[in-house]
Design a protein around this motif. Structure first.
Motif, PDB file in Angstrom:
ATOM      1  N   THR A   4       0.583  -1.378   0.223  1.00 22.89           N
ATOM      2  CA  THR A   4       0.363  -0.195  -0.248  1.00 22.89           C
ATOM      3  C   THR A   4       0.697   1.532  -0.352  1.00 22.89           C
ATOM      4  N   GLY A   5       2.479   0.771  -0.115  1.00 17.49           N
ATOM      5  CA  GLY A   5       3.160   2.355  -0.256  1.00 17.49           C
ATOM      6  C   GLY A   5       3.081   3.264   1.151  1.00 17.49           C
ATOM      7  N   ALA A   6       3.061   2.153   2.142  1.00 22.34           N
ATOM      8  CA  ALA A   6       2.235   2.944   3.703  1.00 22.34           C
ATOM      9  C   ALA A   6       4.219   3.098   4.219  1.00 22.34           C
ATOM     10  N   ALA A   7       5.417   2.215   3.641  1.00 17.68           N
ATOM     11  CA  ALA A   7       6.377   1.593   4.107  1.00 17.68           C
ATOM     12  C   ALA A   7       6.709   1.313   2.908  1.00 17.68           C
ATOM     13  N   LEU A   8       8.338   1.971   2.869  1.00 18.31           N
ATOM     14  CA  LEU A   8       9.781   1.174   1.841  1.00 18.31           C
ATOM     15  C   LEU A   8      10.293   0.053   2.553  1.00 18.31           C
ATOM     16  N   VAL A   9      10.184  -1.145   3.405  1.00 18.53           N
ATOM     17  CA  VAL A   9      10.790  -1.809   4.153  1.00 18.53           C
ATOM     18  C   VAL A   9      12.047  -2.877   3.695  1.00 18.53           C
ATOM     19  N   ALA A  22      17.028   5.436   0.721  1.00 16.39           N
ATOM     20  CA  ALA A  22      15.376   5.806   0.838  1.00 16.39           C
ATOM     21  C   ALA A  22      14.764   5.823   1.620  1.00 16.39           C
ATOM     22  N   TRP A  23      15.519   4.696   2.586  1.00 19.32           N
ATOM     23  CA  TRP A  23      14.101   4.861   4.007  1.00 19.32           C
ATOM     24  C   TRP A  23      14.326   5.993   4.382  1.00 19.32           C
ATOM     25  N   THR A  24      14.786   7.575   4.098  1.00 19.76           N
ATOM     26  CA  THR A  24      14.480   8.202   4.783  1.00 19.76           C
ATOM     27  C   THR A  24      13.480   9.005   4.277  1.00 19.76           C
ATOM     28  N   THR A  25      12.814   8.148   3.263  1.00 25.03           N
ATOM     29  CA  THR A  25      11.360   8.896   2.803  1.00 25.03           C
ATOM     30  C   THR A  25      10.216   8.453   3.514  1.00 25.03           C
ATOM     31  N   ASN A  26       9.980   7.060   4.362  1.00 21.28           N
ATOM     32  CA  ASN A  26       9.778   6.607   5.298  1.00 21.28           C
ATOM     33  C   ASN A  26       8.782   7.750   5.910  1.00 21.28           C
ATOM     34  N   GLY A  82       7.198  10.687   5.330  1.00 17.56           N
ATOM     35  CA  GLY A  82       6.320  11.083   4.751  1.00 17.56           C
ATOM     36  C   GLY A  82       5.219  10.235   4.465  1.00 17.56           C
ATOM     37  N   LYS A  83       5.932   9.323   5.006  1.00 18.12           N
ATOM     38  CA  LYS A  83       4.916   7.551   4.607  1.00 18.12           C
ATOM     39  C   LYS A  83       3.819   7.502   5.464  1.00 18.12           C
ATOM     40  N   LEU A  84       2.397   6.170   5.383  1.00 23.17           N
ATOM     41  CA  LEU A  84       1.315   6.787   6.312  1.00 23.17           C
ATOM     42  C   LEU A  84       1.734   6.408   7.056  1.00 23.17           C
ATOM     43  N   ALA A  85       2.838   4.871   7.105  1.00 23.74           N
ATOM     44  CA  ALA A  85       2.736   4.153   8.915  1.00 23.74           C
ATOM     45  C   ALA A  85       3.243   5.086   9.694  1.00 23.74           C
ATOM     46  N   CYS A  86       4.782   5.051   9.436  1.00 24.20           N
ATOM     47  CA  CYS A  86       5.756   6.823  10.500  1.00 24.20           C
ATOM     48  C   CYS A  86       5.137   7.605  10.330  1.00 24.20           C
ATOM     49  N   ALA A  87       4.171   8.154   9.504  1.00 29.27           N
ATOM     50  CA  ALA A  87       3.669  10.098   9.592  1.00 29.27           C
ATOM     51  C   ALA A  87       2.291   9.703  11.178  1.00 29.27           C
ATOM     52  N   THR A  88       1.928   8.349  10.734  1.00 27.34           N
ATOM     53  CA  THR A  88       0.261   8.070  11.454  1.00 27.34           C
ATOM     54  C   THR A  88       1.359   8.124  13.134  1.00 27.34           C
ATOM     55  N   MET A  89       2.363   7.278  12.958  1.00 23.51           N
ATOM     56  CA  MET A  89       2.197   6.768  14.114  1.00 23.51           C
ATOM     57  C   MET A  89       3.068   8.049  15.346  1.00 23.51           C
ATOM     58  N   PHE A  90       3.900   8.498  14.819  1.00 22.94           N
ATOM     59  CA  PHE A  90       4.076   9.949  15.174  1.00 22.94           C
ATOM     60  C   PHE A  90       3.498  11.389  15.524  1.00 22.94           C
ATOM     61  N   THR A  91       2.054  11.584  14.395  1.00 23.82           N
ATOM     62  CA  THR A  91       1.864  12.320  14.344  1.00 23.82           C
ATOM     63  C   THR A  91       0.268  12.073  16.083  1.00 23.82           C
ATOM     64  N   LEU A  92      -0.222  10.517  16.239  1.00 24.31           N
ATOM     65  CA  LEU A  92      -0.463   9.951  17.112  1.00 24.31           C
ATOM     66  C   LEU A  92       0.015   9.804  18.707  1.00 24.31           C
ATOM     67  N   PHE A  93       1.741  10.219  18.653  1.00 25.04           N
ATOM     68  CA  PHE A  93       2.560   9.876  18.933  1.00 25.04           C
ATOM     69  C   PHE A  93       2.480  10.707  20.405  1.00 25.04           C
ATOM     70  N   LYS A 105      13.917  12.846  -2.665  1.00 24.54           N
ATOM     71  CA  LYS A 105      12.869  11.834  -3.285  1.00 24.54           C
ATOM     72  C   LYS A 105      13.424  11.207  -3.769  1.00 24.54           C
ATOM     73  N   LYS A 106      13.143   9.929  -3.742  1.00 24.86           N
ATOM     74  CA  LYS A 106      13.696   8.760  -3.721  1.00 24.86           C
ATOM     75  C   LYS A 106      12.317   7.315  -4.132  1.00 24.86           C
ATOM     76  N   GLY A 107      12.511   7.064  -5.687  1.00 24.87           N
ATOM     77  CA  GLY A 107      11.732   6.180  -5.625  1.00 24.87           C
ATOM     78  C   GLY A 107      10.036   6.697  -5.066  1.00 24.87           C
ATOM     79  N   VAL A 108       8.933   5.972  -4.742  1.00 26.62           N
ATOM     80  CA  VAL A 108       7.605   6.362  -4.079  1.00 26.62           C
ATOM     81  C   VAL A 108       7.565   7.822  -3.839  1.00 26.62           C
TER      82      VAL A 108
END
Length: 626
Positions: free
Chosen positions: A153-158, A170-174, A176-187, A256-259
């Protein structure tokens, strides 16, 4: 013990101490049992299997050899890496007692070699399951996220799921992706931005923060009473998530790298929509689009069965009558009650204060190594509420890090957002960038010390050519340029990193990074403490370990090996000045020039002991090879 006095660390004899150390270690981000390196796919998503971090950064049986080497190399400080997952891998209130005992034994052993230690609760892009490390898998479950579908789903690049070759950095682009951005917003901001998301009777923010802090309190309790433990880092490279984001239709992440998805696209894709999106690459001239791809063609969801996107649930977006996603509230994360959001002061600082209070309920004298988000300033603190802090910001040579190439003529400044041309201009900019951290310490943290919590270079630059030739000249040049800037600012630092199980093929075993100053693959003679070291010509340099006064000037030329140190003595210092002199650089001894006073050499400890007189205010020590 050492204490903070203004912008300095002071030892029991009243001397100004310079902290020079390493991060220990790069592979501590991943379990030791089983060996779940970032390139290993097998069993990665089996979160119910028993994992253990006992043995990270290395087994206790190997500790003496590694600590002996680091001591020989002149380091006096360790930023010891742990993770939330290592402490509580399987459930919120279930702690790995064996790991905590291992950690205690490791720290006790490090104390035998004279190291000061501060503990770093490490994370990168939230968790291993969102492409980095840090938080355990059960934190996603608490938020309703399904790690099984992050990749599609593009929620993370693993890396474990993407496979090789893994795009560089490319790991740094995470972030801005759904999983990481959501968890930090919630935290940091769950009570504000997701008030209806609860775990039991607790808002998700309180649940996450409470259990993170409780895990770190477990560490503090186990290490309580060990004098070598001087403090605790706050949270490695924290992120605001989407808090403060004023444009949900655009991704402003500098790399910006990949998706690369906008926050709105990330929410939409994570809820089962297929999207045609551009592919990006990042080079010397910046980011550019290089193609297109279809994301989430199977229409999978990043949310658990029966769970709805938390941002859809809170009215950020919806599907219209035709099933087309529509953004409803573009300023949801940037404006609250009509006022602009200030992440650092309103969300980050309260967490830091809560964390510090919890740690100091166990260790009242603990220094708090306050680490702001990358490329951001620390918060404005009230020293009555948050005393005894250090600015532990990170700094890297951006161009060398992201390109994995050393270019003596070309650099980049994130501070000024501009390219740097020419050797002199690059060095001046590096000095200025680091000095900026010092100024932030003075104005925002009330004259606190500045320690660069991470700084380092990629050892595998230029496609790992040095591993084939044995010539680390480019690594030496890159590292020396960084260390010159550090010395010009008289800064403390902990180098990233020392990885005991580094290999030439897999580096630090995590997301293709290879910054370790040691590797068994470079080790030809285990009996030689220097064997296995990388770029030692630039790395091992004299420095004032403890000064009977105030350091004024510190210079070292790694080619001529000439060292110069000037300080102003202070009557409050009750002992001599102590300088580390690496035997590696001076195998035939040294010639010493003094403005006054006398000295003696302690060969076993590689120290020059200097006794100043009271006749001069300033004293200069110059050292040359014989």
């Amino acid at each position: 013990m050492i204490r903070i006095e203004g912008a300095n660390f002071i030892d029991e004899a009243g001397r100004t101490v310079m902290l020079r150390g390493v991060n220990l270690g790069g592979s501590s981000k991943m379990p030791y049992t089983p060996m779940q390196y970032s390139h290993v796919k097998e069993g990665f998503l089996d979160i119910h299997k028993k994992i253990s971090f006992v043995g990270r950064p290395f087994p206790l049986a190997e500790a003496d050899s590694h600590f002996k080497r680091l001591q020989h190399w002149g380091f006096n400080t360790l930023r010891l890496i742990t993770t939330w997952e290592a402490i509580a891998p399987h459930a919120p209130d279930q702690y790995d007692d064996a790991y905590l005992e291992y950690l205690h034994a490791l720290v006790r052993k490090a104390g035998e070699y004279g190291f000061w230690i501060f503990i770093d609760p490490h994370q990168d892009v939230w968790s291993r399951f969102s492409g980095g490390d840090g938080a355990p898998a059960w934190t996603f479950e608490a938020a309703g996220l399904d790690i099984d579908h992050f990749h599609e789903t593009g929620a993370a690049l693993v890396h474990n799921l993407h496979g090789d070759p893994f795009p560089r950095m490319a790991w740094t682009t995470n972030y801005g992706k759904l999983a990481c951005a959501t968890m930090f917003t919630l935290f940091f901001g769950g009570r504000t931005f997701a008030p209806s998301l609860k775990v039991g009777d607790q808002n998700i923010q309180d649940f996450l923060q409470e259990h993170f802090i409780a895990a770190m309190q477990q560490v503090a309790q186990r290490l309580q009473g060990l004098p070598q433990v001087i403090g605790y880092d706050t949270f490695n490279e924290p992120s605001a998530g989407w808090i403060g984001n004023s444009n949900l239709l655009q991704n402003d992440f500098p790399v910006k790298k990949g998706v690369i998805l906008s926050p709105f696209e990330a929410m939409v894709a994570g809820s089962g929509h297929s999207l045609e999106v551009p592919l990006w690459d990042f080079g010397l001239l910046g980011a550019k689009k290089v193609g297109k791809t279809t994301l989430n063609p199977k229409g999978l969801k990043a949310w658990m069965s029966g769970k709805k996107c938390v941002w859809k649930q809170h009215g950020v977006w919806e599907d219209n009558a035709q099933g087309v996603p529509v953004l409803l509230n573009p300023t949801y994360f940037s404006t609250v009650n009509g006022q602009p959001v200030n992440f650092i002061q309103q969300y980050f600082l309260p967490f830091i204060e809560r964390y510090a209070q919890a740690i100091r309920s166990i260790d009242p004298q603990a220094i708090i190594f306050l680490e702001p988000p990358v490329l951001q300033a620390p918060p404005q603190i009230d020293p009555k509420i948050l005393p005894n802090v250090v600015n532990a910001s990170h700094w890297y040579d951006a161009m060398t890090l992201f390109t994995k190439k050393y270019n003596p003529w070309l650099g980049y400044s994130f501070k000024d957002k501009k390219m740097l041309l020419g050797k002199a201009a690059i060095l001046r900019s590096f000095i200025d960038q680091m000095n900026h951290h010092k100024q932030e310490s003075a104005t925002l943290l009330h004259q606190a010390p500045t320690l660069l919590g991470e700084v380092g270079i990629p050892m595998d630059m230029h496609e790992g050519k040095a591993y084939k030739t044995g010539n680390f000249k480019r690594q030496n040049l890159a590292l020396d340029r960084t260390l010159q800037a550090i010395e010009a600012n008289l800064l403390h630092f902990t180098l990233w990193n020392y990885t005991a199980d580094n290999t030439n093929e897999r580096g630090d075993q995590w997301n293709g990074e290879d910054l370790s100053i040691f590797s068994p693959d470079q080790q030809k003679n285990p009996a030689d403490l220097n064997s296995g070291g990388r770029a030692l010509e630039a790395l091992l340099r004299p420095y004032p370990v403890a000064t009977a006064g105030k350091p004024v000037l510190l210079e070292y030329n790694w080619k001529t090996k000439v060292f110069r140190f000037t300080f102003e003595h202070q009557p409050s210092a009750r002992a001599y000045t102590e300088i580390y002199i690496p035997s590696y650089q001076y195998p035939y001894g040294i010639e010493v020039s003094l403005t006054d006073g006398s000295f003696q050499i302690e060969k076993v400890t590689q120290r020059l002991v200097y006794f100043h007189t009271s006749e001069l205010t300033q004293h200069t020590i110059t050292i040359r090879p014989k």
